[in-house]
Design a protein around this motif. Structure first.
Motif, short mmCIF file in Angstrom:
data_model
loop_
_atom_site.label_atom_id
_atom_site.label_comp_id
_atom_site.label_asym_id
_atom_site.label_seq_id
_atom_site.Cartn_x
_atom_site.Cartn_y
_atom_site.Cartn_z
N SER A 196 0.82 -1.22 0.00
CA SER A 196 0.00 0.00 0.00
C SER A 196 0.85 1.26 0.00
CB SER A 196 -0.93 0.03 1.22
OG SER A 196 -1.84 -1.01 1.13
N ALA A 208 -6.34 3.75 -8.86
CA ALA A 208 -7.45 4.42 -8.19
C ALA A 208 -8.35 3.44 -7.43
CB ALA A 208 -8.27 5.22 -9.19
N ASP A 209 -8.58 2.26 -8.01
CA ASP A 209 -9.46 1.29 -7.36
C ASP A 209 -8.69 -0.01 -7.14
OD1 ASP A 209 -11.45 -0.39 -6.48
OD2 ASP A 209 -12.52 -0.46 -8.40
N THR A 210 -8.13 -0.17 -5.95
CA THR A 210 -7.30 -1.36 -5.71
C THR A 210 -8.16 -2.63 -5.59
OG1 THR A 210 -7.22 -0.81 -3.37
CG2 THR A 210 -5.29 -0.22 -4.69
N SER A 211 -9.48 -2.48 -5.42
CA SER A 211 -10.30 -3.69 -5.37
C SER A 211 -10.32 -4.38 -6.73
CB SER A 211 -11.73 -3.36 -4.92
OG SER A 211 -12.41 -2.68 -5.95
N ALA A 212 -9.96 -3.64 -7.80
CA ALA A 212 -9.91 -4.21 -9.15
C ALA A 212 -8.51 -4.73 -9.47
CB ALA A 212 -10.32 -3.15 -10.17
N ARG A 261 1.28 6.55 -6.95
CA ARG A 261 0.14 7.43 -7.28
C ARG A 261 0.54 8.90 -7.23
NH1 ARG A 261 -5.62 5.77 -4.89
NH2 ARG A 261 -6.16 7.33 -6.46
#
Lengths: 82, 145
Positions: A29, A47-51, A36
């Motif tokens: 992280s 932008a979207d770490t869930s992806a 970033r």
């Protein structure tokens, strides 16, 4: 020095398949936050770490994992083999 | 046996070689995955992978299957690069003394390599190209093991 690899749309958004970075990030992280802050293309890609998924020295890992001793970090979308 | 290659493969020949290598097993199950033209306008499918990790991940999945079921052998062949519709993407084969072990292990290999081996598919159609999104049911499929 750490090798960072990008695959699939992460590679396309960042515009590179791999790069070498000098970093003191303690966790995945932290490394993502450093990347970033560099440029908009990194900011967008992460932008979207869930992806996203991450592998440390070619083993699937977690975003809160330590980078101690890690030489190769890879970022990619969920895998679609078979 | 694990193979990751750009070249096409002959599933009949692979199966014969595999079957000969597990003489006496009694049951051989195989699965072959083909490029599907879902939209009707597919011109090609590009498969990207992570050289090094791919072989490790497939080796680990195969080792897990060998440990969980009574298998005489397990084969995984997976291609990467540019493929056309109807071309064969991959195959798995398992051999056992018992039919149930061979079937279950083949399903396990398929479920795991779909979302745990570092391959990414990109579909090129007449309208453009896009990465194939992972499906939640593929992740859910792992829960039964």
């Amino acid at each position: 020095m750490m090798q960072i690899l990008y695959f699939a749309w992460v590679r396309e958004r960042i515009g590179l398949p791999r790069e070498e970075v000098e970093t003191s990030a303690a966790t995945v992280s932290d490394l993502i936050n450093e990347l970033r802050a560099r440029e908009a293309r990194y900011d967008m890609a992460f932008a979207d770490t869930s992806a996203l998924r991450v592998a440390l020295d070619q083993e699937l890992s977690e975003f809160d994992a330590s980078l101690k001793g890690v030489r190769e970090v890879a970022f990619f979308p969920p895998m679609t083999g078979g | 046996m694990i193979r990751v290659q750009a070249m096409p493969f002959d599933p009949g020949g692979e199966l014969n070689t595999f079957t000969a290598s597990v003489a006496g097993a009694g049951a051989v199950v195989s699965f072959t995955g083909l490029v599907r033209d879902v939209s009707g306008g597919l011109t090609s499918m590009e498969i990207e992978h992570y050289p090094g990790m791919t072989e490790k991940a497939l080796g680990a999945i195969r080792a897990e299957a060998m440990q969980r079921w009574d298998l005489a052998g397990a084969l995984i062949v997976h291609r990467f690069g540019v493929l056309e519709a109807e071309e064969m993407i991959m195959m798995v084969a398992t051999a056992s003394c018992h039919r149930k072990d061979a079937f279950e292990a083949a399903e396990f290999l398929m479920d795991y390599l779909k979302s745990r081996a570092p391959f990414w598919k990109r579909e090129v159609t007449r309208d453009g190209a896009d990465w194939v999104a992972s499906k939640t049911e593929d992740e859910d499929a792992l829960k039964r093991w």
